[in-house]
Design an enzyme around this catalytic site. Structure first.
Site, PDB file in Angstrom:
ATOM      1  N   CYS A 289       0.829  -1.205   0.000  1.00 34.85           N
ATOM      2  CA  CYS A 289       0.000   0.000   0.000  1.00 34.85           C
ATOM      3  C   CYS A 289       0.867   1.259   0.000  1.00 34.85           C
ATOM      4  O   CYS A 289       0.353   2.369  -0.089  1.00 34.85           O
ATOM      5  CB  CYS A 289      -0.930   0.025   1.203  1.00 34.85           C
ATOM      6  SG  CYS A 289      -2.037  -1.374   1.242  1.00 34.85           S
TER       7      CYS A 289
ATOM      8  N   CYS B  70      -2.803   8.909   5.709  1.00 38.44           N
ATOM      9  CA  CYS B  70      -1.553   8.938   6.488  1.00 38.44           C
ATOM     10  C   CYS B  70      -1.861   9.223   7.959  1.00 38.44           C
ATOM     11  O   CYS B  70      -1.256   8.637   8.857  1.00 38.44           O
ATOM     12  CB  CYS B  70      -0.610  10.023   5.962  1.00 38.44           C
ATOM     13  SG  CYS B  70      -0.095   9.775   4.270  1.00 38.44           S
TER      14      CYS B  70
END
Lengths: 141, 408
Positions: free
Chosen positions: A37, A107
């Protein structure tokens, strides 16, 4: 893509980079994300079992600048907080502080997950029921 | 010599206009501004003469004749015209097109649209080195096949396809052969006769010409290729592409081709040396770096390297005084890692760590050394930050670990 000044600052001068002893009963380790990812965060915290204060925090992150900045910021924030206070940190707080654009929100989610995973690991080591506590702490806010 | 920053190592994306090209174009903006289609006065004749000169310059570079060159707005339009134009014109003959998975989006998206209109498209896989398998190509051809579209060289990994062999197969089977020549023309020898090419897309801005202009080579004999125009209005370019000619752009493309023809041998040798210097300098100082694509069949000015355990976007951020590209998902609009690298069988973890370096005419050895040092420095720094690198050094096989993926 243009980065915010804060992201660039954390990227250039990441805080608390490194590792703590995984085997230490007072150290909780969280490893979240996946290489395929494009981001993996490792967050470690050393917690004082009596005061429940996080005395040390270290991270290592594989990921884009925003992922590095999110985890660097997370270590800065959790230090000196109690376990419960640290668990109350939300990804949206990180988004705000770093001015992350929508494509980089994951994030901050990862950083929040890393905090929860590390403290969950610590609680497990301490013999505390990790899941129930987390829910309680989260619902208190 | 002092280095001027930022450094441009992204010459597959675009190239600066060569000053000689600009010089050739300049008068045609102001005093020689005529419309090349104006047949009855001096202004038109001057423009037309310049356009015809450019046509000849382009034809010469690729072994074609001037009448086989059709001007367009760029290679994307050329590819659209080639594929859609053949598909429409030869619909009676068949509805099958063969291409391959690492083509540029101009080809892939055009094919996808044709699929919606009832055409059938075969997307050939590529081998580990990025080249198609010729036996698979042969087997994919059916009586319904009207076109094979394969790029000369890939824009990410610089892999050069076995074009002459494909041309031979196409001719044998009586199928037209379109080539996206964007990355190859002007960089390595391309000859439509020797290579058996029937249609070829060319772009000016990849060969030190201006943006917004390109050409399509359309074979006129053995076999003659006919196209259905995709833009109507005025019948310019022998009816294949209407619209007032971009005279200055065309002159720029012509001049760029002329220079490429004269300098290609020396230039590609120089760039090859620089590329090797870059590769050796980086790879001799860093462990766990991997080249993507074939080294044997590769454009001389391209290298694509994966730096294991370092995410591409963060690497780009660390070398922000250098212009390069990454196959990392984070740098793409779709948040998907490079489909080209995926097609080679490069794992997604390594695709995220890839950087493409594209050298060009105006790069220097000093720049190569600077870039190599910056890359080594930044990768080393980021590996100190990387939990994956740490685990790998501890002997953990990162690829075999179970990862807890964040729920989003």
């Amino acid at each position: 893509m243009a980065y915010s000044e804060k992201v660039i600052e954390h990227y250039n001068n990441p805080r608390n980079v490194g590792s703590l002893d995984k085997a230490d009963p007072n150290v909780g380790t969280g490893l979240v994300g996946a290489p395929e990812c494009g981001d993996v965060m490792k967050l470690q915290m050393k917690v004082n079992p009596t005061t429940r204060v996080i005395e040390e925090a270290k991270f290592k992150t594989f990921g884009c600048g925003s992922a590095i900045a999110s985890s660097s910021l997370a270590t800065e924030w959790v230090k000196g907080k109690t376990v419960e206070e640290a668990l109350a940190i939300k990804n949206t707080d990180i988004v705000r502080e770093l001015a992350l654009p929508p494509v980089k929100i994951h994030c901050s989610v990862l950083a929040e997950d890393a905090i929860k995973a590390a403290l969950g690991d610590w609680k497990k080591k301490q013999g505390e029921p990790e899941a129930a506590k987390t829910v309680e702490a989260a619902s208190a806010h | 010599m002092a280095i001027k920053l930022p450094i441009y190592f992204d010459n597959h994306a675009t190239t600066p206009v060569d000053p000689r090209v600009l010089e050739a174009m300049t008068p045609y903006f102001t005093e020689k501004f005529g419309n090349a289609a104006s047949r009855n006065h001096e202004f038109g004749w001057v423009a037309e003469e310049a356009v015809e000169n450019a046509r000849a310059q382009i034809a010469k570079l690729i072994g074609a004749t001037p009448k086989e060159i059709v001007f367009t707005s760029g290679a994307t339009e050329s590819t659209n015209l080639a594929i859609k134009g053949v598909a429409e014109m030869y619909r009676e003959k068949g509805n099958h097109i063969i291409t391959q998975v690492t083509e540029h989006k101009a080809t892939l998206d055009t094919c996808k649209r044709l699929e919606k209109y009832g055409y059938e498209v075969t997307y050939l896989p590529v081998e580990k080195d990025g080249r198609i398998n010729l036996d698979q190509l042969r087997k994919a051809i059916t009586p319904k096949t009207i076109l094979i579209s394969i790029m000369y060289a890939n824009n990410e990994i610089g892999t050069v396809q076995p074009v002459a062999e494909i041309g031979k197969i196409a001719k044998e089977k009586g199928v037209f052969f379109h080539v996206d020549g964007v990355q190859a023309v002007g960089k390595i020898p391309v000859d439509v006769q020797k290579d058996g090419i029937d249609l070829m897309s060319i772009s000016a801005h990849k060969i030190y010409g201006p943006k917004g202009v390109g050409a399509l080579y359309v074979r006129r004999k053995n076999p003659r290729v006919q196209l259905s125009a995709q833009i109507d209005g005025g019948g310019h370019e022998r009816g294949m592409r209407s619209g007032t000619l971009n005279v200055t752009g065309i002159i720029g493309l012509g001049k760029a081709c002329e220079i490429a023809g004269q300098e290609m041998v020396a230039e590609s040798a120089k760039l090859f040396k620089m590329r090797e210097r870059l590769r050796e300098s980086i790879m001799s100082r860093l462990d766990e770096t991997f080249i993507n694509g074939s080294m044997e069949h590769r454009l001389p000015h391209n290298i694509n390297i994966s730096f294991a355990y370092v995410e591409g976007e963060s690497l780009l951020m660390g070398i922000n005084d250098i212009a390069v590209s990454s196959g990392s998902a984070c740098t793409s609009a779709t948040l998907e890692p490079s489909y080209v690298l995926k097609a080679l069988g490069v794992g997604e973890d390594l695709a995220h760590t890839s950087i493409r370096f594209g050298l060009g005419r105006f790069n220097t050895d000093e720049e190569v050394d600077y870039v190599a040092n910056r890359v080594v420095e930044t990768v080393s720094r980021l590996r100190e930050l990387s939990p994956l690198y740490e685990m790998a050094k501890e002997g953990v096989d990162v690829s075999k670990m179970k990862w807890q993926v964040a729920a989003e």
